[in-house]
Scaffold this motif. Structure first.
Motif, PDB file in Angstrom:
ATOM      1  N   VAL A   1       0.389  12.770   4.015  1.00 20.75           N
ATOM      2  CA  VAL A   1      -0.808  13.278   4.698  1.00 20.75           C
ATOM      3  C   VAL A   1      -0.994  12.459   5.964  1.00 20.75           C
ATOM      4  O   VAL A   1      -0.376  11.405   6.138  1.00 20.75           O
ATOM      5  CB  VAL A   1      -2.059  13.158   3.796  1.00 20.75           C
ATOM      6  CG1 VAL A   1      -1.929  14.018   2.543  1.00 20.75           C
ATOM      7  CG2 VAL A   1      -2.302  11.690   3.396  1.00 20.75           C
ATOM      8  N   ASP A   2      -1.868  12.919   6.861  1.00 25.16           N
ATOM      9  CA  ASP A   2      -2.246  12.085   7.999  1.00 25.16           C
ATOM     10  C   ASP A   2      -2.964  10.851   7.457  1.00 25.16           C
ATOM     11  O   ASP A   2      -3.883  10.963   6.623  1.00 25.16           O
ATOM     12  CB  ASP A   2      -3.179  12.841   8.939  1.00 25.16           C
ATOM     13  CG  ASP A   2      -2.494  14.006   9.637  1.00 25.16           C
ATOM     14  OD1 ASP A   2      -1.247  14.063   9.599  1.00 25.16           O
ATOM     15  OD2 ASP A   2      -3.194  14.844  10.219  1.00 25.16           O
ATOM     16  N   VAL A   3      -2.568   9.670   7.917  1.00 23.76           N
ATOM     17  CA  VAL A   3      -3.115   8.452   7.337  1.00 23.76           C
ATOM     18  C   VAL A   3      -3.136   7.344   8.381  1.00 23.76           C
ATOM     19  O   VAL A   3      -2.331   7.334   9.320  1.00 23.76           O
ATOM     20  CB  VAL A   3      -2.273   8.027   6.105  1.00 23.76           C
ATOM     21  CG1 VAL A   3      -0.854   7.650   6.523  1.00 23.76           C
ATOM     22  CG2 VAL A   3      -2.918   6.897   5.322  1.00 23.76           C
TER      23      VAL A   3
ATOM     24  N   ALA B   1       1.329  13.214   8.941  1.00 18.95           N
ATOM     25  CA  ALA B   1       2.013  13.725   7.748  1.00 18.95           C
ATOM     26  C   ALA B   1       3.441  14.135   8.106  1.00 18.95           C
ATOM     27  O   ALA B   1       3.690  14.760   9.136  1.00 18.95           O
ATOM     28  CB  ALA B   1       1.244  14.915   7.188  1.00 18.95           C
TER      29      ALA B   1
ATOM     30  N   ARG C   1       0.825  -1.201   0.000  1.00 22.93           N
ATOM     31  CA  ARG C   1       0.000   0.000   0.000  1.00 22.93           C
ATOM     32  C   ARG C   1       0.864   1.258   0.000  1.00 22.93           C
ATOM     33  O   ARG C   1       0.571   2.234  -0.699  1.00 22.93           O
ATOM     34  CB  ARG C   1      -0.919  -0.004   1.222  1.00 22.93           C
ATOM     35  CG  ARG C   1      -1.832   1.212   1.297  1.00 22.93           C
ATOM     36  CD  ARG C   1      -2.628   1.248   2.592  1.00 22.93           C
ATOM     37  NE  ARG C   1      -3.252   2.543   2.756  1.00 22.93           N
ATOM     38  CZ  ARG C   1      -3.775   2.999   3.892  1.00 22.93           C
ATOM     39  NH1 ARG C   1      -3.735   2.240   4.987  1.00 22.93           N
ATOM     40  NH2 ARG C   1      -4.318   4.202   3.942  1.00 22.93           N
ATOM     41  N   CYS C   2       1.948   1.250   0.774  1.00 22.77           N
ATOM     42  CA  CYS C   2       2.823   2.423   0.845  1.00 22.77           C
ATOM     43  C   CYS C   2       3.505   2.711  -0.484  1.00 22.77           C
ATOM     44  O   CYS C   2       3.837   3.860  -0.785  1.00 22.77           O
ATOM     45  CB  CYS C   2       3.866   2.233   1.939  1.00 22.77           C
ATOM     46  SG  CYS C   2       3.206   2.305   3.613  1.00 22.77           S
TER      47      CYS C   2
ATOM     48  N   GLU D   1       0.023   3.788  -3.064  1.00 21.30           N
ATOM     49  CA  GLU D   1      -0.791   4.974  -2.798  1.00 21.30           C
ATOM     50  C   GLU D   1       0.093   6.214  -2.797  1.00 21.30           C
ATOM     51  O   GLU D   1       0.502   6.730  -1.757  1.00 21.30           O
ATOM     52  CB  GLU D   1      -1.539   4.820  -1.478  1.00 21.30           C
ATOM     53  CG  GLU D   1      -2.639   3.781  -1.532  1.00 21.30           C
ATOM     54  CD  GLU D   1      -3.508   3.782  -0.286  1.00 21.30           C
ATOM     55  OE1 GLU D   1      -3.383   4.696   0.558  1.00 21.30           O
ATOM     56  OE2 GLU D   1      -4.325   2.847  -0.153  1.00 21.30           O
TER      57      GLU D   1
ATOM     58  N   SER E   1      -0.646   9.328  -0.662  1.00 23.09           N
ATOM     59  CA  SER E   1      -0.487   9.250   0.795  1.00 23.09           C
ATOM     60  C   SER E   1       0.950   9.031   1.232  1.00 23.09           C
ATOM     61  O   SER E   1       1.333   9.448   2.334  1.00 23.09           O
ATOM     62  CB  SER E   1      -1.357   8.110   1.352  1.00 23.09           C
ATOM     63  OG  SER E   1      -2.729   8.332   1.070  1.00 23.09           O
ATOM     64  N   PHE E   2       1.750   8.351   0.383  1.00 22.67           N
ATOM     65  CA  PHE E   2       3.123   8.018   0.754  1.00 22.67           C
ATOM     66  C   PHE E   2       4.054   8.345  -0.410  1.00 22.67           C
ATOM     67  O   PHE E   2       3.732   8.066  -1.567  1.00 22.67           O
ATOM     68  CB  PHE E   2       3.242   6.529   1.101  1.00 22.67           C
ATOM     69  CG  PHE E   2       2.266   6.059   2.136  1.00 22.67           C
ATOM     70  CD1 PHE E   2       2.536   6.194   3.490  1.00 22.67           C
ATOM     71  CD2 PHE E   2       1.053   5.478   1.757  1.00 22.67           C
ATOM     72  CE1 PHE E   2       1.634   5.765   4.440  1.00 22.67           C
ATOM     73  CE2 PHE E   2       0.150   5.037   2.710  1.00 22.67           C
ATOM     74  CZ  PHE E   2       0.432   5.183   4.056  1.00 22.67           C
TER      75      PHE E   2
ATOM     76  N   ALA F   1       5.133   9.785   5.036  1.00 22.97           N
ATOM     77  CA  ALA F   1       3.693  10.033   4.938  1.00 22.97           C
ATOM     78  C   ALA F   1       3.482  11.450   4.419  1.00 22.97           C
ATOM     79  O   ALA F   1       4.013  12.414   4.980  1.00 22.97           O
ATOM     80  CB  ALA F   1       3.032   9.853   6.298  1.00 22.97           C
TER      81      ALA F   1
END
Length: 409
Positions: free
Chosen positions: A295-297, A306, A56-57, A60, A63-64, A293
């Motif tokens: 954003v805050d996730v 973030a 995912r990191c 996405e 986000s990352f 990061a």
């Protein structure tokens, strides 16, 4: 902060600091089970061990993203394609792909050159009863020579030292060692000084090589600035050697320790691509990738703010039992039906990252590893560990520092 699983975390922190020598894989397993996303005060980063979270990191990108500076980042090189996203990344990554991901090139001139180099290097390896360090004689000089020729830097005597020091000062330097960083800066300065006149010459008389591509390509109507050429060149030099060298050491070491697998490959040479992919999965040469990061996730049920740093433990993801059956077993036939996809964004193996930032050199590494393994299989009935073989070493970049073997025709 997540604090469960503190013992394996503490062991990994000590290991990363170089104060202990352990097998990291059992610690990865315990963290996957108890604290798949856990904060390390020592490393000032979140450690991510599950395949799903690591993947995912990578995928996405909103986000990352890659870290451009700080310990364990690739900032030592300057701004490279690693730090780009969207259209800029796609178009500039295509510059590299033209040389080292183009299947026509890989099957043609580049493939031929790699096989000639393997034959030359392999023919110089002494047979049993002599002992030979296969790393010094084959696995290190092969990718070094290939990338040096692609970048037209093969005549530079200190080129291998530059590459080593740059790699050590980037992803490996998670402990912020100032001396390691200083050596990396000196290496980068050396490359920059060598490249300045080389860029001028190459722009005037470009040839058929990767440096010429970087010097002549245009993006949005402009040629790449000198600083971007030098930063990407420095990155390609270090990355183009470390992964293949260490991956071959890990693969051949595993095969030397398991004669049955060697015999199976000799009987079924069609399994060579599967064996190469499995070697990369079983003992990933690059054990970790640093991300940030954006954003805050929420990741794996843990809130990440973030700007916080994450270390994606690729070696842990590659042994996640949710994705790979019997993951601690080295099996040359594991990818018998799907070896090719493991070197692209669609395969589950995470040794080359994932998403749009899947390593551009993965197919070149595949070519070099398959050529080396095919040569050795055709020449030797057995490869046998010799003497006191050194143990694997390294937290982020991991392999044995040498590979002493006896090669039996």
């Amino acid at each position: 902060m997540t604090t469960t699983g503190s013992r394996p975390l503490a062991e990994l922190e000590s290991f990363a600091a170089g104060t202990t020598d352990i097998d990291p894989y059992p610690r990865y397993a315990r963290l996957r089970e108890t604290s798949p996303v856990v904060y390390s005060d020592a490393l000032q980063a979140w450690l991510v061990t599950r395949w799903a979270d690591v993947t995912r990191c990578f995928k996405e990108s909103a986000s990352f993203g890659p870290m451009a500076s700080g310990s364990g980042s690739s900032g030592i090189y300057g701004r490279t394609i690693l730090h780009m996203t969207g259209d800029e990344h796609r178009r500039k990554a295509a510059i590299v792909a033209r040389r080292i991901r183009n299947r026509r090139e890989l099957r043609g001139a580049l493939g031929d050159r790699v096989r000639v180099l393997v034959e030359e290097l392999g023919s110089d390896l002494p047979a049993a009863p002599e002992t030979v360090d296969v790393r010094a004689g084959l696995t290190a000089p092969l990718p070094l020579t290939v990338i040096a020729e692609l970048m037209t830097m093969h005549e530079v005597d200190v080129f291998p030292r530059w590459c080593h020091d740059l790699a050590a000062a980037s992803v490996s330097n998670v402990n912020r060692d100032p001396q390691v960083h200083a050596r990396g800066v000196r290496a980068r300065d050396g490359i920059d000084a060598w490249l300045a006149p080389a860029i001028e010459r190459t722009r005037a008389e470009p040839g058929e090589n990767l440096l010429s591509d970087l010097c002549t390509v245009e993006y949005e109507g402009q040629r790449l600035a000198d600083a971007e050429i030098t930063s990407n060149t420095a990155f390609f030099l270090a990355a183009g050697i470390e992964t293949t060298d260490r991956a071959l050491v890990n693969l051949l070491g595993g095969l030397a320790d398991d004669p049955g697998q060697w015999e199976r490959l000799r009987a079924e040479p069609a399994l060579v691509p599967s064996a190469v992919a499995e070697g990369l999965r079983w003992k990933a040469p690059v054990q970790g990738s640093v991300r940030q990061a954006l954003v805050d996730v929420d990741l794996g049920g843990v809130p990440i703010a973030a700007g916080e740093k994450l270390i994606l433990l690729l070696g842990a993801a590659n042994r996640d039992p949710e994705v790979f059956g019997d993951p601690d077993t080295f099996d040359v036939a594991r990818f018998a039906d799907d070896a090719g996809p493991q070197f692209t964004p669609v395969g589950p193996m995470r040794s080359f990252g994932g998403g749009e930032h899947t390593c551009s050199g993965s197919l070149l590494a595949k070519l070099e590893m398959e050529a080396a393994l095919t040569h050795l299989l055709g020449r030797y009935r057995r490869i046998v560990p010799a003497g006191d073989r050194p143990a694997d070493a390294g937290f982020m970049l991991r392999s044995a520092p040498a590979l002493p073997l006896q090669l039996h025709p």
